[in-house]
Design an enzyme around this catalytic site. Structure first.
Site, PDB file in Angstrom:
ATOM      1  N   ASP A   1      -3.339  34.496  27.531  1.00 27.19           N
ATOM      2  CA  ASP A   1      -3.631  34.794  28.939  1.00 27.19           C
ATOM      3  C   ASP A   1      -4.650  35.920  28.963  1.00 27.19           C
ATOM      4  O   ASP A   1      -4.559  36.845  28.148  1.00 27.19           O
ATOM      5  CB  ASP A   1      -2.335  35.205  29.664  1.00 27.19           C
ATOM      6  CG  ASP A   1      -2.479  35.090  31.185  1.00 27.19           C
ATOM      7  OD1 ASP A   1      -3.496  35.582  31.727  1.00 27.19           O
ATOM      8  OD2 ASP A   1      -1.564  34.512  31.811  1.00 27.19           O
TER       9      ASP A   1
ATOM     10  N   MET B   1      -6.418  29.350  33.892  1.00 24.54           N
ATOM     11  CA  MET B   1      -7.651  29.974  34.363  1.00 24.54           C
ATOM     12  C   MET B   1      -8.022  31.181  33.516  1.00 24.54           C
ATOM     13  O   MET B   1      -7.408  32.242  33.627  1.00 24.54           O
ATOM     14  CB  MET B   1      -7.500  30.364  35.820  1.00 24.54           C
ATOM     15  CG  MET B   1      -7.443  29.118  36.686  1.00 24.54           C
ATOM     16  SD  MET B   1      -8.078  29.396  38.309  1.00 24.54           S
ATOM     17  CE  MET B   1      -6.757  30.322  39.008  1.00 24.54           C
TER      18      MET B   1
ATOM     19  N   ASP C   1      11.961 -10.442 -22.465  1.00 22.42           N
ATOM     20  CA  ASP C   1      10.643  -9.984 -22.925  1.00 22.42           C
ATOM     21  C   ASP C   1       9.802 -11.220 -23.241  1.00 22.42           C
ATOM     22  O   ASP C   1      10.266 -12.152 -23.900  1.00 22.42           O
ATOM     23  CB  ASP C   1      10.848  -9.117 -24.174  1.00 22.42           C
ATOM     24  CG  ASP C   1       9.555  -8.519 -24.694  1.00 22.42           C
ATOM     25  OD1 ASP C   1       9.377  -7.297 -24.570  1.00 22.42           O
ATOM     26  OD2 ASP C   1       8.717  -9.292 -25.232  1.00 22.42           O
ATOM     27  N   ILE C   2       8.570 -11.230 -22.762  1.00 25.53           N
ATOM     28  CA  ILE C   2       7.688 -12.372 -22.990  1.00 25.53           C
ATOM     29  C   ILE C   2       7.290 -12.414 -24.469  1.00 25.53           C
ATOM     30  O   ILE C   2       6.990 -11.379 -25.058  1.00 25.53           O
ATOM     31  CB  ILE C   2       6.428 -12.277 -22.104  1.00 25.53           C
ATOM     32  CG1 ILE C   2       6.839 -12.072 -20.643  1.00 25.53           C
ATOM     33  CG2 ILE C   2       5.559 -13.511 -22.257  1.00 25.53           C
ATOM     34  CD1 ILE C   2       5.685 -11.828 -19.700  1.00 25.53           C
TER      35      ILE C   2
ATOM     36  N   ASN D   1      -3.234 -11.021 -23.635  1.00 25.02           N
ATOM     37  CA  ASN D   1      -4.247  -9.991 -23.351  1.00 25.02           C
ATOM     38  C   ASN D   1      -5.447 -10.123 -24.292  1.00 25.02           C
ATOM     39  O   ASN D   1      -6.595 -10.079 -23.853  1.00 25.02           O
ATOM     40  CB  ASN D   1      -3.644  -8.597 -23.528  1.00 25.02           C
ATOM     41  CG  ASN D   1      -2.865  -8.153 -22.307  1.00 25.02           C
ATOM     42  OD1 ASN D   1      -3.158  -8.586 -21.199  1.00 25.02           O
ATOM     43  ND2 ASN D   1      -1.888  -7.291 -22.521  1.00 25.02           N
TER      44      ASN D   1
ATOM     45  N   ASP E   1      -2.033  -9.718 -16.544  1.00 23.52           N
ATOM     46  CA  ASP E   1      -1.413  -9.312 -15.270  1.00 23.52           C
ATOM     47  C   ASP E   1      -0.962 -10.526 -14.459  1.00 23.52           C
ATOM     48  O   ASP E   1       0.111 -10.515 -13.851  1.00 23.52           O
ATOM     49  CB  ASP E   1      -2.405  -8.484 -14.446  1.00 23.52           C
ATOM     50  CG  ASP E   1      -2.533  -7.052 -14.977  1.00 23.52           C
ATOM     51  OD1 ASP E   1      -1.810  -6.720 -15.937  1.00 23.52           O
ATOM     52  OD2 ASP E   1      -3.340  -6.284 -14.426  1.00 23.52           O
TER      53      ASP E   1
ATOM     54  N   GLU F   1       6.010  -5.715 -20.604  1.00 22.75           N
ATOM     55  CA  GLU F   1       6.356  -7.125 -20.332  1.00 22.75           C
ATOM     56  C   GLU F   1       7.845  -7.334 -20.530  1.00 22.75           C
ATOM     57  O   GLU F   1       8.302  -8.399 -20.900  1.00 22.75           O
ATOM     58  CB  GLU F   1       5.538  -8.090 -21.204  1.00 22.75           C
ATOM     59  CG  GLU F   1       4.923  -7.479 -22.433  1.00 22.75           C
ATOM     60  CD  GLU F   1       5.917  -7.365 -23.590  1.00 22.75           C
ATOM     61  OE1 GLU F   1       6.450  -6.248 -23.763  1.00 22.75           O
ATOM     62  OE2 GLU F   1       6.154  -8.361 -24.286  1.00 22.75           O
TER      63      GLU F   1
END
Ligand code: GH3
Ligand code: MG
Length: 457
Positions: free
Chosen positions: A9, A55, A330-331, A338, A347, A373
């Protein structure tokens, strides 16, 4: 409640007056006698609420407010416009620049303290959510989390609890430009209504017949599904005791009869905007938590999630004497994928592998990517022989269907090996169960791959 309030103010006597009242309530008070200093203070220090005169020479309160609300670093600070002119046009203009509340000079003590407290309470909640949001994501304030905007993306959904038809009609008419209002006169039914539908605000008119309006407010605050819905209470002029108790109960704001339609709209907008802001923050925190427990490539749960939930499922099975089996898979010769087809092809295979796991297991099973994997499926309430059937089905599903690659190369024929371990004598920790499954998997690999081996009980 300790909070830091900035009083702005240009007239020293006004500043002194507000400062003294706030200090008496143990607030921490900062002051500024012009807009530029006020902006500077907000930018540099932690301010919880700004009380802003309209104001002032050079930069008026509207401009200060507008600048605060358009700076992402200060947009979340609640601003209360303090003005000598009780002009509806001022309120509308304040609203347009994002003011959160209004006080009229001479400022009434109860109003001052209760408005400030209610805004501090709201801000504390937002701050807490914002810290979690920022901490988790380290990205500062999103565009989507802005609060300053005076408009609403969509109409507010409001539940009005009011015993009188005429008053319902008046309120619905005032709020028509910004909200769709459902009016009810039965307070008990309104609690159920609020719990069942997604309202942005509940307006409670204290004119309820044979029902304590504060009781209704407290019911709304204590129910799980309604406790975050803001409440605006309409009270009688001079009913200060009710207002104090209402604010203590967690009612967010109040408005005094006779209703000024502009004030009703302004207070409604403030509450709805804050609620939507907090909802967005809460969702974003939830999403961040989800991201933290999800594997980005496959969308399965990650190892961190497995670690906590396996513990829970394990303890539950032990306590209830129920069977529990985990399958570690597991793959086979994945490294070759890869090496021969590139990492992207690898992926693609992992994603497809994960989706085959997901389609094989039951909803109650927990499927996770354990790493690289390697995947784990936790099967609650599943004895060894049933788990073996499930694992065989998965194994066959990997072997029978070739894996498509995004590159369009000839699909790959792959196999996977699986090790099973079931809760039984000698196993007292989840780690032991994992270790057994790992041993079984190792055996499956060693004895020729593409097979399921169950650990000896
Ligand atoms: P085994 O039959 O004995 O399991 O042979 P393997 O080739 O599958 O096992 P090995 O542990 O030798 O190789 C695993 C490979 O998985 C090595 C690593 O580069 C690859 N791999 C791990 N994570 C990812 C991933 O996120 N994406 C891709 N493309 N490859 C990954
Ligand atoms: Mg492998």
């Amino acid at each position: 409640m300790t909070a830091r309030i900035l009083v702005v103010d240009d007239i020293p006597a006004n500043v002194k007056l507000l400062e003294a009242r706030l200090l008496a309530e143990y607030f921490d008070v900062l002051t500024a006698d012009n807009g530029r200093d006020a902006l500077d203070i907000c930018d540099r220090t932690q301010v919880d609420v700004v009380l802003l005169d309209i104001m002032m020479p050079e930069m008026d309160g509207f401009e200060v407010c507008e600048r605060l609300k358009s700076n992402p670093r200060t947009a979340h600070i609640p601003v209360v416009m303090v003005t000598a002119l009780d002009q509806p046009s001022d309120r509308v203009r304040g609203l347009k620049v994002g003011a959160d509340d209004f006080l009229t000079k001479p400022v009434n003590d109860l109003q001052l303290i209760s408005r400030v407290k209610s805004l501090v309470r709201l801000k504390t909640l937002s701050d807490e959510l914002r810290i979690r949001h920022d901490g988790a994501r380290q990205i500062g304030l999103d565009e989507g989390l802005r609060l300053h905007d005076g408009r609403l993306d969509e109409q507010a959904q409001i539940l009005l609890v009011d015993s009188r038809g005429a008053s319902q009609e008046r309120i619905i008419k005032s709020l028509k430009p910004i909200a769709s209002v459902i009016a009810m006169s039965d307070p008990q039914a309104s609690v159920f209504e609020a719990a069942e539908h997604a309202y942005d605000l509940v307006i409670v008119n204290s004119n309820l017949e044979d029902y304590d309006p504060l009781r209704l407010c407290s019911q709304l605050r204590s129910l799980e599904r309604t406790r975050f819905i803001p409440i605006l209470l309409i009270t009688e002029h001079g009913d200060e005791q009710m207002i104090i108790r209402a604010l203590d109960l967690g009612v967010n704001d109040y408005i005094v009869r006779p209703l000024d339609p502009n004030e009703l709209v302004a207070r409604t907008l403030t509450q709805v905007r804050r609620k939507r802001y907090n909802d967005r923050l809460r969702n974003s925190v939830r999403q961040t938590i989800e991201l933290a427990v999800t594997d980005g490539l496959t969308g399965l749960h990650n190892r961190r999630y497995l670690d906590t939930h396996l513990r829970t499922l394990f303890a539950r099975a032990m306590a209830r004497g129920r069977p529990l089996t985990i399958c570690m898979t597991d793959i086979d010769r994945f490294k070759q994928v890869n090496d021969m087809h590139g990492h992207d092809a690898g992926d693609d295979v992992l994603k497809e592998f994960a989706s085959r796991i997901r389609s094989t297991v039951r909803g109650a099973d927990l499927a996770c990517r354990f790493g690289g994997e390697e995947f784990i499926v936790v099967m609650p309430d599943t004895p060894a022989d049933v788990a073996k059937t499930v694992a065989e089905r998965l194994r066959a599903m990997i072997e029978m269907r070739p894996f498509q690659l995004r590159s369009g190369e000839t699909p790959l024929m792959l196999t996977a090996s699986m090790g099973l371990a079931t809760l039984g004598p000698g196993i007292v920790t989840p780690e032991q169960l994992l270790k057994q499954a790992d041993n079984a998997l190792y055996e499956a690999k060693n004895s020729g791959r593409n097979r399921v081996v169950a650990a000896a009980a």
